[in-house]
Design a protein around this motif. Sequence first.
Motif, PDB file in Angstrom:
ATOM      1  N   GLU A   1     -21.213  -3.468  32.534  1.00 36.56           N
ATOM      2  CA  GLU A   1     -21.006  -2.351  31.919  1.00 36.56           C
ATOM      3  C   GLU A   1     -20.984  -1.285  32.319  1.00 36.56           C
ATOM      4  O   GLU A   1     -20.447  -0.621  33.040  1.00 36.56           O
ATOM      5  CB  GLU A   1     -20.938  -2.549  30.835  1.00 36.56           C
ATOM      6  N   ARG A   2     -22.403  -0.823  32.536  1.00 37.89           N
ATOM      7  CA  ARG A   2     -22.840   0.250  33.474  1.00 37.89           C
ATOM      8  C   ARG A   2     -22.199   0.182  34.911  1.00 37.89           C
ATOM      9  O   ARG A   2     -22.033   1.694  34.643  1.00 37.89           O
ATOM     10  CB  ARG A   2     -24.408  -0.017  33.713  1.00 37.89           C
ATOM     11  N   LEU A   3     -21.977  -0.342  35.174  1.00 40.10           N
ATOM     12  CA  LEU A   3     -21.585  -0.165  37.188  1.00 40.10           C
ATOM     13  C   LEU A   3     -20.592   0.304  36.465  1.00 40.10           C
ATOM     14  O   LEU A   3     -20.086   1.112  37.814  1.00 40.10           O
ATOM     15  CB  LEU A   3     -21.622  -1.466  37.498  1.00 40.10           C
ATOM     16  N   PHE A   4     -19.660  -0.217  35.756  1.00 37.07           N
ATOM     17  CA  PHE A   4     -17.976   0.127  35.890  1.00 37.07           C
ATOM     18  C   PHE A   4     -17.590   1.404  35.529  1.00 37.07           C
ATOM     19  O   PHE A   4     -17.365   2.247  35.769  1.00 37.07           O
ATOM     20  CB  PHE A   4     -16.971  -0.940  34.703  1.00 37.07           C
ATOM     21  N   ILE A   5     -18.780   2.136  33.898  1.00 39.11           N
ATOM     22  CA  ILE A   5     -18.844   2.618  33.884  1.00 39.11           C
ATOM     23  C   ILE A   5     -19.342   4.319  34.542  1.00 39.11           C
ATOM     24  O   ILE A   5     -18.571   5.294  34.840  1.00 39.11           O
ATOM     25  CB  ILE A   5     -19.574   3.131  32.542  1.00 39.11           C
ATOM     26  N   LEU A   6     -20.503   4.098  35.833  1.00 36.24           N
ATOM     27  CA  LEU A   6     -20.809   4.560  36.447  1.00 36.24           C
ATOM     28  C   LEU A   6     -19.442   5.215  37.683  1.00 36.24           C
ATOM     29  O   LEU A   6     -19.318   6.450  37.968  1.00 36.24           O
ATOM     30  CB  LEU A   6     -22.111   3.958  36.988  1.00 36.24           C
ATOM     31  N   TYR A   7     -19.392   4.211  37.829  1.00 38.55           N
ATOM     32  CA  TYR A   7     -17.833   4.538  39.029  1.00 38.55           C
ATOM     33  C   TYR A   7     -16.777   5.061  38.413  1.00 38.55           C
ATOM     34  O   TYR A   7     -16.420   5.871  39.124  1.00 38.55           O
ATOM     35  CB  TYR A   7     -17.102   3.131  39.383  1.00 38.55           C
ATOM     36  N   GLN A   8     -16.670   5.747  37.336  1.00 37.30           N
ATOM     37  CA  GLN A   8     -15.461   6.340  36.167  1.00 37.30           C
ATOM     38  C   GLN A   8     -16.029   7.616  36.619  1.00 37.30           C
ATOM     39  O   GLN A   8     -15.216   8.237  36.518  1.00 37.30           O
ATOM     40  CB  GLN A   8     -15.332   5.548  35.533  1.00 37.30           C
TER      41      GLN A   8
ATOM     42  N   PRO B   1     -24.616   5.686  25.257  1.00 37.24           N
ATOM     43  CA  PRO B   1     -25.641   6.160  26.374  1.00 37.24           C
ATOM     44  C   PRO B   1     -24.611   4.863  27.759  1.00 37.24           C
ATOM     45  O   PRO B   1     -25.233   3.870  26.710  1.00 37.24           O
ATOM     46  CB  PRO B   1     -26.908   6.270  25.941  1.00 37.24           C
ATOM     47  N   ILE B   2     -24.951   5.423  28.814  1.00 37.48           N
ATOM     48  CA  ILE B   2     -23.994   4.386  30.081  1.00 37.48           C
ATOM     49  C   ILE B   2     -25.693   3.129  29.804  1.00 37.48           C
ATOM     50  O   ILE B   2     -25.266   1.499  29.988  1.00 37.48           O
ATOM     51  CB  ILE B   2     -24.133   4.481  31.370  1.00 37.48           C
ATOM     52  N   ALA B   3     -26.782   3.759  29.477  1.00 36.61           N
ATOM     53  CA  ALA B   3     -28.230   2.024  29.465  1.00 36.61           C
ATOM     54  C   ALA B   3     -27.910   1.299  28.548  1.00 36.61           C
ATOM     55  O   ALA B   3     -28.828   0.588  28.623  1.00 36.61           O
ATOM     56  CB  ALA B   3     -29.443   3.717  29.712  1.00 36.61           C
ATOM     57  N   SER B   4     -26.928   1.907  27.121  1.00 38.68           N
ATOM     58  CA  SER B   4     -26.996   1.320  26.386  1.00 38.68           C
ATOM     59  C   SER B   4     -26.306  -0.277  26.909  1.00 38.68           C
ATOM     60  O   SER B   4     -25.829  -1.234  25.997  1.00 38.68           O
ATOM     61  CB  SER B   4     -26.602   2.182  25.218  1.00 38.68           C
ATOM     62  N   HIS B   5     -25.258  -0.359  27.369  1.00 35.26           N
ATOM     63  CA  HIS B   5     -24.746  -1.334  28.083  1.00 35.26           C
ATOM     64  C   HIS B   5     -25.048  -1.934  29.397  1.00 35.26           C
ATOM     65  O   HIS B   5     -26.071  -2.030  29.549  1.00 35.26           O
ATOM     66  CB  HIS B   5     -23.041  -0.242  28.206  1.00 35.26           C
ATOM     67  N   ASN B   6     -24.373  -3.453  28.997  1.00 32.50           N
ATOM     68  CA  ASN B   6     -24.680  -4.268  30.134  1.00 32.50           C
ATOM     69  C   ASN B   6     -24.863  -4.071  31.690  1.00 32.50           C
ATOM     70  O   ASN B   6     -24.076  -3.144  31.761  1.00 32.50           O
ATOM     71  CB  ASN B   6     -24.111  -5.593  29.886  1.00 32.50           C
TER      72      ASN B   6
END
Length: 362
Positions: free
Chosen positions: A13-20, A5-10
């Motif tokens: 990292e969350r922002l970069f994954i959301l962008y993707q 889950p994206i929420a498990s990252h700092n």
Amino acid sequence: MPTNPIASHNKSERLFILYQCLPRSKEQALSLTELMSTYGNDPACFANERKNLENDLLSLKHIFESIFYSEALVRVPAWEQNISGKTPKFYIEPNFSIDVINEQTLFFWEMLSNYTANYLPISIQQTISDKLSAIRRHDRAAFQQSSLGQWHNHLLTLPSMLQAPKLDSEVLASIHQALLQSRQLTVSYYKKWHDLPKQRVIYPKGLVFIDNMMYLSGFDPVEDNIDDEVLLAKHRNFAVCRIVTAQVIDEPIPGWVERDVFTLKRLQQLGKLELTDKTKINLVLQVQKYACEHLYERPLSADQKITVIEDDWHQVTATVANTQRLQDWLVSMSQLSVVIAPIELKKVILERLRNALALYDS
């Protein structure tokens, strides 16, 4: 898509994954509920994770606007419109990419490399280095012939007279982790003029750069209080070079630390980020004509006014914060200017000059 889950990252990292993960067209725009399917899947934390998702989307929007000058993250209805009774959806403009190689994005990566890399976590430093290497490999000749590439041999940054202090990479890594994960930090810290370090717990808020010094801004531990002044009294700034060790505590910082009143910008306005008497003063100087030239180019404040009072003297008025840096500057200008008002500041500068004269006379 991420396996966890994206929420498990700092946050970074969350922002970069959301962008993707965000779709690249209006027709495929996703609602918060749809995004939550990959963002967080813990029913016990659903409300908090959804709020974090909303905050992350806002952060991503601000990054695109402040760094790339692009309104790439689109909300339907528009960000400035009321969403009451509507289901907002989000997507990224299809023609936007942080990987597009152009002068704007290249300048962004070059600036990160030249001015901030030493203060960033090693993993981020490596990302920047890899990005620049890829860009240069992509089309070195084209870049060198571009208007930006031609500046390479025409720019040089001279170091400050006083060199930046050495910083411990492990201490910096712990500080970065605590800030990005909103965790408490325990440090071993040397106060100036003290022989031994002292252990203390900090609610970290952010990093502040003054000239070539870096400070960790935060709060001493204190219970929440409805009176903001009680909490502000616990605010502290720590010179990072005097932090001997730093360790992240598996304990979140209290929610009140994230209030709008305690943002770094607001703390600066309150005079909390450097030595100051917390007051704005109406500064009046008499400055020799030729020494006054640089104040036309670099004014003391937005309301600065310069008046010719004699052939060789100008009067300068400006509303400024009464900081230690202001006093240091006035002392350095003492052979070229005189403080007229406020009288209390004039006495401070006069006392410092008398002390300096006594040292040289001895």
